[in-house]
Structures are given as C-alpha cells and as structure tokens.
Design an enzyme around this catalytic site. Structure first.
Site, PDB file in Angstrom:
ATOM      1  N   HIS A 112      -5.722  -6.528   7.594  1.00 59.39           N
ATOM      2  CA  HIS A 112      -4.259  -6.444   7.705  1.00 59.39           C
ATOM      3  C   HIS A 112      -3.922  -5.318   8.687  1.00 59.39           C
ATOM      4  CE1 HIS A 112      -0.162  -5.420   6.259  1.00 59.39           C
ATOM      5  NE2 HIS A 112      -0.138  -6.615   5.696  1.00 59.39           N
ATOM      6  N   ASP A 142      -9.480  -1.462   1.306  1.00 59.96           N
ATOM      7  CA  ASP A 142      -8.089  -1.882   1.180  1.00 59.96           C
ATOM      8  C   ASP A 142      -8.043  -2.873   0.018  1.00 59.96           C
ATOM      9  OD1 ASP A 142      -5.701  -3.225   1.260  1.00 59.96           O
ATOM     10  OD2 ASP A 142      -5.689  -3.526   3.435  1.00 59.96           O
ATOM     11  N   GLN A 186      -5.094  -6.809  -1.934  1.00 59.45           N
ATOM     12  CA  GLN A 186      -5.227  -8.169  -2.480  1.00 59.45           C
ATOM     13  C   GLN A 186      -6.291  -8.262  -3.565  1.00 59.45           C
ATOM     14  OE1 GLN A 186      -3.110 -10.540  -1.781  1.00 59.45           O
ATOM     15  NE2 GLN A 186      -2.137  -9.654   0.022  1.00 59.45           N
ATOM     16  N   LYS A 214       2.042  -5.762  -5.815  1.00 59.23           N
ATOM     17  CA  LYS A 214       1.202  -6.970  -5.833  1.00 59.23           C
ATOM     18  C   LYS A 214       0.430  -7.079  -7.142  1.00 59.23           C
ATOM     19  CE  LYS A 214       0.308  -6.579  -0.854  1.00 59.23           C
ATOM     20  NZ  LYS A 214       1.182  -7.473  -0.128  1.00 59.23           N
ATOM     21  N   CYS A 253       0.859 -10.366   9.169  1.00 62.94           N
ATOM     22  CA  CYS A 253       0.395  -9.018   9.590  1.00 62.94           C
ATOM     23  C   CYS A 253      -1.098  -9.000   9.885  1.00 62.94           C
ATOM     24  CB  CYS A 253       0.745  -7.952   8.557  1.00 62.94           C
ATOM     25  SG  CYS A 253       2.507  -7.775   8.312  1.00 62.94           S
TER      26      CYS A 253
END
Ligand code: 7TS
Length: 420
Positions: free
Chosen positions: A134, A211, A214, A237, A376
């Site tokens: 991302h 990261d 997700q 999220k 993104c």
C-alpha cells in the site's frame, strides 16, 4: 464498565446473532436496497459493543488522561490503559509500554520512517520493499530514502502475486537494514511469509516492519513468534473506531528513537533551550490522543476475541472459496492474485468492457458495496497492467447469500452494458 483485564469468554459462532451485533447491516440503504457490505478492506463495520463503549466513555467518564487530578480523569485513564493492555495481549507483546496509540497504520509507519529511519539509515543502506505494498508502506520509505541516502530495493512478485522467494538470498543481504512488508495485500489478498522474512531479516541484522492493516483483523498475530520489530495496524479495520491505530515496537528500538511529534505529554522536563523525553509509551503520544476511540478499540478486540480467529477464519474461508469459484465462472471476469490457500478474504477482479468504477456504481444500485480503483497501490496496478480493479473484501459477518448477490449484480452490470 468491564473490569479492565477481564478476558472475554468465547461464544459459539451463530450468524444471526453476529449480524444482529452490527446494527448497520440490517438498515436498508437510501435507495431501499438491502446492504451487502463487501468493502471491509477499506473499513469494517462496528458492533454495538464498540458503539456503546464509545458512547459510555462520553456519557460517564469523559476527561483527559494521565493528568491525575480528579476522579473522572483517574477513571478514564484506567480505561485507556486497560485498552492498551488488551492490545498488548491481542498481539502478545511483552510489555504494554511497547503499544503506541496512533491515528492508524499510516501514522504508525510514518512514525517509524521518520523516528527510526531518519536516525538510523545512512547512504548505502537498503530498505527492502515490494510492489504489492500500500502507498502507506511505500511513500514514507521513499521520503526517508531521499533524506538519508538509503536505497529502495524491491522483491519481485511471482506471476500469481506472491513474493518470489527465489530472490530472498539475492536481496536480503548485509546491506539490508529494513524489510517493510504487508501481512496481507489489500488487493491480491496474498498472505506473506512473515516468519521466513523475519528470520532472514534478523540473520543479516535488519529490522522487520509488518504492515498489519489487513492481516491483524483476520489472522492471529503474535509479535514474538515470529519476532516482529515493528507492527502497524488500524482500529477501524478491526471493527473499532476510526482515528485510532497502533504502532507496536520492540522496546529496544522505541527506546533508541527520538520522538516523532513533540508537545505535551511526551516530555520529562522542558527548559527554554532543550527538553528530555518521557517514558514509553508517552514519548510517542504527544498531545491528547483519541481517548474514547482507543477505549473503543479495546472493546473491538474483546469482540473479536469472543468470536475467536478459528471461527472467523472458517467463515471467511467459506466466503472466499465461494467467490473464487463463482467469479471466474462469470463471463468477462478475471481475478488477480494467488490461490485460496495463500490469501486472506480479499478478491480483486475486472470485468471485461466495464470500468471498475462503473461496475461499483451499478453494484451499488443493487446494494452491493465494493471498492473500485487503484486501492492506493499504483505500483501493483502497473505490475498487473490494469489501471484499476474492483475489489470485494469479506468479514465474518458476510454471508454466502451476499457473495451470490455480488455475482448477480455483476450480471446486472453486464446486462446494463449490453454484454448479456
Ligand atoms: N496498509 C494497508 C495494507 C492498507 O490496506 C491500508 C488501508 C493502509 C495501510 C492504510 O490504513 P489507514 O487506516 O492508515 O488508512 N487500505 C485501504 C483500502 O484498501 N481501501 O481503503 C483503505
């Protein structure tokens, strides 16, 4: 309020009950259609327990934290620190001082890129990235590379959108100082081999940043097994409020870094010409943080843990399997990314002769909410050689009927374009 450290008890996964926990799912859309919310990769819906918790904070104990002056302040501070402890336990960090509340993944990664990257990287050092990241895990590193003279290197992808392990030896070397990698691609759904990357990074003395935007909401995360040096994720999220996120950092790294933002709360002593920094985590929490949101995130973690990742994974896999079976059978549809076993509950696709934005508009008429665009991830779309994709991203509260609604709505869109 909950006693702060109560561990939520596990309850059976019952879809009707779960859906009732999320009031928005039962509300008809403005056009009267029933909602099939398949845009969980962008943000997830909030259970009543989270909504209630945030409201409860404002109704019963709203005050600023860590001032120690009055009863409300004391009470909200206890709640905030309980939320921090819930985050610690959720990702199995050693110490809650390693949990920094930020505004989200983007800020967490920027914090590391500035406070760690600019202090410790120098010309000739390498930052290892890859094309599925991302922008939030690319652009901060571009800026840090420019500022420090460090070089960006990119791990190639396999044709099905996984990191190509045959290049690990060549690209993870003594020059590598940082491996920054997503736990799960927000477009391809690819789940990355964090264990192997962490081991290789540590072998060459590099640091690994994951990261988790997700991956953390969908997969169990343990920052000590495999050892992760920095982990970034967003509350929104993870079925929690917007405006709150987390940076986990191993204590030795956080201790060595200078503050990212300066102001109140993060200092020890301030003189006219200089200041000294507060202890962790305050050192990285300048100003008033989103207090009710952080406490709401604690409630979201309780909710997720009350379902358990086994039940979440079972439901999401069912949905993903159905989507990955039915989408390719739908005329004109191409899906991107690896096979079912190598991905989380995200599937991006294109429909021949229908732009993803038009598709998303037409699906919306039927109540099916997906995302369209580059998500993104412009470099990834260059690699895929398409300007945009449509993306369905599932959560445990989605149903197989909603997957079917997606397929039906794609037929509707093709019909509108006179393709069937
Ligand atoms: N990293 C990944 C892998 C993401 O998917 C996102 C958001 C971010 C970082 C940034 O998170 P934020 O909470 O700081 O904004 N991804 C998406 C998406 O896929 N659609 O909308 C936002």
């Amino acid at each position: 309020m909950n006693t702060p450290l109560e561990i939520p008890s596990r309850r059976p996964f019952d879809m009707d009950t779960v859906r009732r926990d999320f009031p928005i799912l039962a509300r008809p859309l403005p056009n009267g259609a029933a909602l099939a919310y398949l845009d969980n990769g962008a943000t997830a819906q909030k259970p009543q327990a989270v909504i209630d918790k945030v409201r409860e904070v404002y109704e019963t104990c709203n005050a600023n934290v860590h001032r120690g002056i009055h009863q409300l302040g004391d009470r909200v501070t206890v709640e905030l620190e309980a939320a921090r402890e819930k985050v610690r336990r959720f990702i199995n960090a050693e110490d809650s001082a390693e949990i920094i509340f930020t505004s989200g993944t983007t800020m967490s990664i920027n914090l590391v890129a500035q406070a760690w990257g600019r202090k410790f990287l120098k010309p000739g050092d390498e930052i290892l990235l890859n094309e599925m990241e991302h922008h939030a895990n690319l652009v901060p590193w571009q800026q840090t590379a420019k500022a420090t003279g460090a070089k960006l290197r990119y791990l190639p992808l396999t044709t099905d959108g996984q990191l190509d392990a045959t290049h690990f030896d060549r690209l993870i070397t003594s020059r590598t100082k940082l491996v920054a990698v997503t736990g799960m691609s927000n477009v391809l759904g690819t789940t990355n081999p964090i264990r192997e990357l962490a081991a290789r990074a540590h072998q060459v003395g590099a640091v690994i940043l994951v990261d988790g935007a997700q991956s953390v909401p969908h997969l169990p995360t343990d920052v000590r097994d495999p050892q992760i040096d920095f982990l970034a994720f967003s509350g929104h999220k993870l079925f929690g409020p917007t405006g709150i996120g987390v940076l986990y950092g191993r204590r030795q790294f956080l201790e060595a870094m200078d503050p990212f933002l300066c102001g109140g709360n993060m200092i020890n002593e301030v003189h006219l010409e200089s200041s000294t920094w507060g202890e962790l985590p305050s050192k990285f929490e300048a100003g008033t943080i989103p207090i009710a949101e952080a406490i709401g995130l604690g409630a979201a973690i309780d909710y997720v843990q009350s379902l358990g990742f086994d039940a979440i994974h079972t439901q999401e896999t069912k949905l993903l399997a159905r989507a990955m079976r039915l989408l390719p059978q739908t005329p004109g549809v191409t899906i991107y990314g690896p096979s079912l076993e190598r991905r989380g509950s995200i599937v991006s696709f294109t429909v021949e002769k229908v732009h993803p934005h038009d598709l998303a508009d037409l699906l919306d008429q039927k109540g099916v909410a997906i995302r369209a665009g580059h998500h993104c991830t412009m470099p990834l779309h260059d690699w895929l050689d398409v300007p945009a994709t449509a993306r369905a991203s599932f959560a445990f509260y989605n149903t197989e009927a909603e997957v079917d609604a997606l397929i039906e709505a794609i037929h509707y869109a093709r019909h509108k374009f006179r393709l069937e």
